[in-house]
Scaffold this motif. Structure first.
Motif, PDB file in Angstrom:
ATOM      1  N   ILE A 123       6.235  -6.223   6.831  1.00  0.00           N
ATOM      2  CA  ILE A 123       6.467  -5.199   5.846  1.00  0.00           C
ATOM      3  C   ILE A 123       5.719  -5.549   4.586  1.00  0.00           C
ATOM      4  CG2 ILE A 123       8.494  -4.405   4.178  1.00  0.00           C
ATOM      5  CD1 ILE A 123      10.164  -4.431   6.659  1.00  0.00           C
ATOM      6  N   LYS A 124       5.902  -6.701   3.994  1.00  0.00           N
ATOM      7  CA  LYS A 124       5.036  -7.093   2.879  1.00  0.00           C
ATOM      8  C   LYS A 124       3.629  -7.063   3.028  1.00  0.00           C
ATOM      9  CE  LYS A 124       4.496 -11.590   0.093  1.00  0.00           C
ATOM     10  NZ  LYS A 124       4.854 -13.143   0.166  1.00  0.00           N
ATOM     11  N   LYS A 125       2.894  -7.006   4.221  1.00  0.00           N
ATOM     12  CA  LYS A 125       1.633  -7.168   4.165  1.00  0.00           C
ATOM     13  C   LYS A 125       0.943  -5.723   4.569  1.00  0.00           C
ATOM     14  CE  LYS A 125       0.840 -11.685   3.790  1.00  0.00           C
ATOM     15  NZ  LYS A 125       0.140 -12.064   2.381  1.00  0.00           N
ATOM     16  N   LEU A 126       1.949  -4.649   5.150  1.00  0.00           N
ATOM     17  CA  LEU A 126       1.310  -3.628   5.220  1.00  0.00           C
ATOM     18  C   LEU A 126       0.893  -2.794   3.770  1.00  0.00           C
ATOM     19  CD1 LEU A 126       4.418  -1.887   7.421  1.00  0.00           C
ATOM     20  CD2 LEU A 126       1.743  -2.080   8.187  1.00  0.00           C
ATOM     21  N   THR A 127      -0.485  -2.255   4.232  1.00  0.00           N
ATOM     22  CA  THR A 127      -0.946  -1.788   2.827  1.00  0.00           C
ATOM     23  C   THR A 127      -0.438  -0.588   2.401  1.00  0.00           C
ATOM     24  OG1 THR A 127      -3.207  -2.594   3.858  1.00  0.00           O
ATOM     25  CG2 THR A 127      -3.500  -1.038   2.010  1.00  0.00           C
ATOM     26  N   VAL A 128       0.301  -0.619   1.099  1.00  0.00           N
ATOM     27  CA  VAL A 128       0.872   0.486   0.556  1.00  0.00           C
ATOM     28  C   VAL A 128       0.724   0.178  -1.011  1.00  0.00           C
ATOM     29  CG1 VAL A 128       3.196   1.433   0.054  1.00  0.00           C
ATOM     30  CG2 VAL A 128       2.609   0.757   2.218  1.00  0.00           C
ATOM     31  N   PRO A 129       0.264   1.238  -1.863  1.00  0.00           N
ATOM     32  CA  PRO A 129       0.233   2.430  -1.631  1.00  0.00           C
ATOM     33  C   PRO A 129      -1.066   2.859  -0.885  1.00  0.00           C
ATOM     34  CG  PRO A 129      -0.637   2.052  -3.865  1.00  0.00           C
ATOM     35  CD  PRO A 129       0.209   0.755  -3.297  1.00  0.00           C
ATOM     36  N   ALA A 130      -1.257   3.846  -0.140  1.00  0.00           N
ATOM     37  CA  ALA A 130      -2.561   3.995   1.017  1.00  0.00           C
ATOM     38  C   ALA A 130      -2.122   5.773   1.203  1.00  0.00           C
ATOM     39  CB  ALA A 130      -2.463   3.282   1.884  1.00  0.00           C
ATOM     40  N   ARG A 131      -3.345   6.025   1.840  1.00  0.00           N
ATOM     41  CA  ARG A 131      -3.186   7.382   2.576  1.00  0.00           C
ATOM     42  C   ARG A 131      -3.808   7.377   4.110  1.00  0.00           C
ATOM     43  NH1 ARG A 131      -7.986   9.948  -1.085  1.00  0.00           N
ATOM     44  NH2 ARG A 131      -9.695  10.092   0.574  1.00  0.00           N
ATOM     45  N   LEU A 132      -2.924   7.870   4.972  1.00  0.00           N
ATOM     46  CA  LEU A 132      -3.309   8.060   6.354  1.00  0.00           C
ATOM     47  C   LEU A 132      -3.443   9.517   6.564  1.00  0.00           C
ATOM     48  CD1 LEU A 132      -0.387   5.964   8.041  1.00  0.00           C
ATOM     49  CD2 LEU A 132      -2.787   5.151   7.100  1.00  0.00           C
ATOM     50  N   LYS A 133      -4.738   9.894   7.062  1.00  0.00           N
ATOM     51  CA  LYS A 133      -5.056  10.932   7.669  1.00  0.00           C
ATOM     52  C   LYS A 133      -4.694  10.992   9.311  1.00  0.00           C
ATOM     53  CE  LYS A 133      -8.341  14.962   7.963  1.00  0.00           C
ATOM     54  NZ  LYS A 133      -9.609  15.261   7.192  1.00  0.00           N
ATOM     55  N   SER A 134      -3.622  11.967   9.521  1.00  0.00           N
ATOM     56  CA  SER A 134      -3.270  11.722  10.958  1.00  0.00           C
ATOM     57  C   SER A 134      -3.301  13.129  11.699  1.00  0.00           C
ATOM     58  CB  SER A 134      -1.832  11.384  10.904  1.00  0.00           C
ATOM     59  OG  SER A 134      -1.662   9.842  10.163  1.00  0.00           O
ATOM     60  N   ASN A 336      -7.240   5.084   4.116  1.00  0.00           N
ATOM     61  CA  ASN A 336      -7.958   4.977   2.804  1.00  0.00           C
ATOM     62  C   ASN A 336      -6.925   4.477   1.702  1.00  0.00           C
ATOM     63  OD1 ASN A 336      -9.278   5.698   0.217  1.00  0.00           O
ATOM     64  ND2 ASN A 336     -10.875   6.765   1.409  1.00  0.00           N
ATOM     65  N   ILE A 337      -7.277   3.550   0.841  1.00  0.00           N
ATOM     66  CA  ILE A 337      -6.264   3.065  -0.100  1.00  0.00           C
ATOM     67  C   ILE A 337      -6.260   3.951  -1.521  1.00  0.00           C
ATOM     68  CG2 ILE A 337      -6.512   0.817   0.606  1.00  0.00           C
ATOM     69  CD1 ILE A 337      -8.545   0.154  -1.740  1.00  0.00           C
ATOM     70  N   GLN A 338      -7.295   5.172  -1.366  1.00  0.00           N
ATOM     71  CA  GLN A 338      -7.376   5.946  -2.545  1.00  0.00           C
ATOM     72  C   GLN A 338      -6.161   7.072  -2.489  1.00  0.00           C
ATOM     73  OE1 GLN A 338      -9.445   5.250  -5.198  1.00  0.00           O
ATOM     74  NE2 GLN A 338     -10.172   3.537  -3.851  1.00  0.00           N
ATOM     75  N   ASN A 339      -5.641   7.233  -3.699  1.00  0.00           N
ATOM     76  CA  ASN A 339      -4.562   8.328  -3.852  1.00  0.00           C
ATOM     77  C   ASN A 339      -5.094   9.832  -3.624  1.00  0.00           C
ATOM     78  OD1 ASN A 339      -2.351   6.398  -4.029  1.00  0.00           O
ATOM     79  ND2 ASN A 339      -2.666   6.573  -6.434  1.00  0.00           N
ATOM     80  N   TYR A 340      -4.419  10.604  -3.259  1.00  0.00           N
ATOM     81  CA  TYR A 340      -4.687  11.989  -3.073  1.00  0.00           C
ATOM     82  C   TYR A 340      -4.644  12.718  -4.242  1.00  0.00           C
ATOM     83  CZ  TYR A 340      -4.837  12.011   1.989  1.00  0.00           C
ATOM     84  OH  TYR A 340      -4.983  11.659   3.369  1.00  0.00           O
ATOM     85  N   THR A 341      -5.314  13.594  -4.569  1.00  0.00           N
ATOM     86  CA  THR A 341      -5.046  14.628  -5.775  1.00  0.00           C
ATOM     87  C   THR A 341      -4.307  15.849  -5.270  1.00  0.00           C
ATOM     88  OG1 THR A 341      -6.947  13.739  -7.058  1.00  0.00           O
ATOM     89  CG2 THR A 341      -5.948  15.703  -7.812  1.00  0.00           C
TER      90      THR A 341
END
Length: 387
Positions: A123-134, A336-341
């Motif tokens: 939980i600590k290591k999961l990359t957040v914030p991030a975005r997943l296109k799924s 991607n670690i970039q936020n969506y607009t």
């Protein structure tokens, strides 16, 4: 003249081959020749992720020179040179890990404590914030008949809120076909898109194994890889005589990084046979339950790659008993670690895609990372033709 013609045909064949970049991998177990489902296929250059279906098949476009890595928790990994994928259809044999794991205890620490530590660290290591296109796909069956289908491209914007993982959903494209019976539509269990990622990123499926009272109802085994191997396994199976419905668990984790890379949770036929059946109105009796998630460790990033959930249950509506089955798959096609607009009006706040109007801009399902089987394609075609 003959040499010129030979050279011409050679160059023509290269040109034609280069125009058709579609490749099919069929993953088979060496020795048994059985298809391998649920293998993660990674195109190393583009980072495209694909999953093999129950036929062992993966279809994708190979653009340019890129090697392909195939991994599965039950098989030894293999890297395929792009030059070896010179046929439209390529059969790949994987070697089973079955005989490479030893059932030994390597620590005085109880397996439950190891699981708690793995969950906490993951939980600590999961990359957040991030975005997943799924890509999300769901089949729905009513009384044994396929009655509904939906799929779509969904962007999950992940963020933390008071130590909990939350998500904002943006639906790019989607399609839904079929009719949902109002009497049972509220009983589509476990597939609320707005809390799906919270569940996967907090490993809530493992809570029974971390409960100090419940863990005594399981038999734990640690399977340790030989020296030099990356992953160990912990299995937890309900003890005989347990009348509650508990899953059979398998947790695969990275030994050095102490991160979970795969979770399998399946309710066995033995457990279902011993469970008490409920008979009152509104009661639900599970007849099948399957849960699987895969996570990827990529340099400093650690994120969900795929999920598979199946549930089959009988529900007493008061008038009769209906059998409901939902089969759900999710594959991360881009991380991607970039936020969506986005605008607030673009946010999808409903639970399932069947409540949203169809929006089809491209044939997105053909590059989804999840190849339908022959039977699944037939079902999709029949449902879409009927409505």
């Amino acid at each position: 003249m003959k040499k010129i013609l030979v050279l011409f045909h050679f160059l023509l064949s290269i040109y034609v081959f280069s125009q058709n970049n579609e490749r099919t991998l069929i993953l088979m177990e060496k020795g048994s020749n059985l298809p391998i489902e649920g293998a993660v296929v990674l195109v190393l250059k583009t980072k495209q992720v694909l999953m093999s279906n129950s036929e062992g098949k993966v279809v994708f476009e190979l653009k340019g020179g890129s090697n392909v890595k195939v991994t599965h928790s039950s098989y030894l990994p293999v890297i395929l040179k792009w030059t070896s994928l010179n046929q439209p259809q390529n059969i790949v044999y994987l070697n089973s890990k079955e005989n490479t794991l030893d059932d030994i205890v390597v620590t005085k620490q109880h397996p439950q404590e190891i699981i708690k530590s793995l969950v906490e660290n993951s939980i600590k290591k999961l990359t957040v914030p991030a975005r997943l296109k799924s890509y999300s796909r769901e089949f729905f069956k009513l009384n044994g008949e396929y009655a509904y289908y939906n799929d779509g491209l969904i962007n999950f914007q992940l963020y933390k809120d008071q130590k909990k993982v939350k998500s904002v959903l943006l639906v790019e494209q989607n399609r839904s076909f079929g009719l949902i019976d109002d009497e049972i539509s509220s009983n589509l269990l476990g597939y609320n898109l707005n809390n799906m990622m919270e569940k996967y990123y907090l490993f809530t499926v493992l809570r029974p194994l971390m409960d100090d009272k419940l863990n005594k109802k399981f038999n734990f085994v640690i399977k340790v890889s030989p020296q030099g191997e990356e992953f160990n396994e912990i299995t937890a199976v309900p003890l005989e005589g347990t009348n509650e419905i508990f899953d059979d668990f398998k947790i695969v984790y990275d030994v050095k990084k102490k991160l979970i890379v795969e979770i399998n949770a399946v309710v066995s036929p033995t457990t279902l046979a011993e469970a008490k059946e409920e008979t009152g109105k509104g009661s639900k009796n599970i007849t099948r339950s399957v849960f699987k998630t895969n996570y990827r460790i990529d340099m400093e990033n650690y994120y969900l790659v795929s999920s598979k959930e199946e549930i089959n249950f009988n529900i007493n509506t008061g008038n009769d008993v209906k059998n409901i089955e939902v089969l759900n798959n999710l594959v991360t096609t881009n991380f991607n670690i970039q936020n969506y607009t986005y605008k607030e009006s673009d946010v999808f706040k409903d639970k399932t895609l069947f409540n949203i109007k169809n929006s089809i801009l491209t044939e997105y399902w053909n590059v989804s990372g999840l190849t339908p089987t022959v039977k699944e394609l037939e079902i999709i075609t029949n449902i879409t033709k009927s409505f």
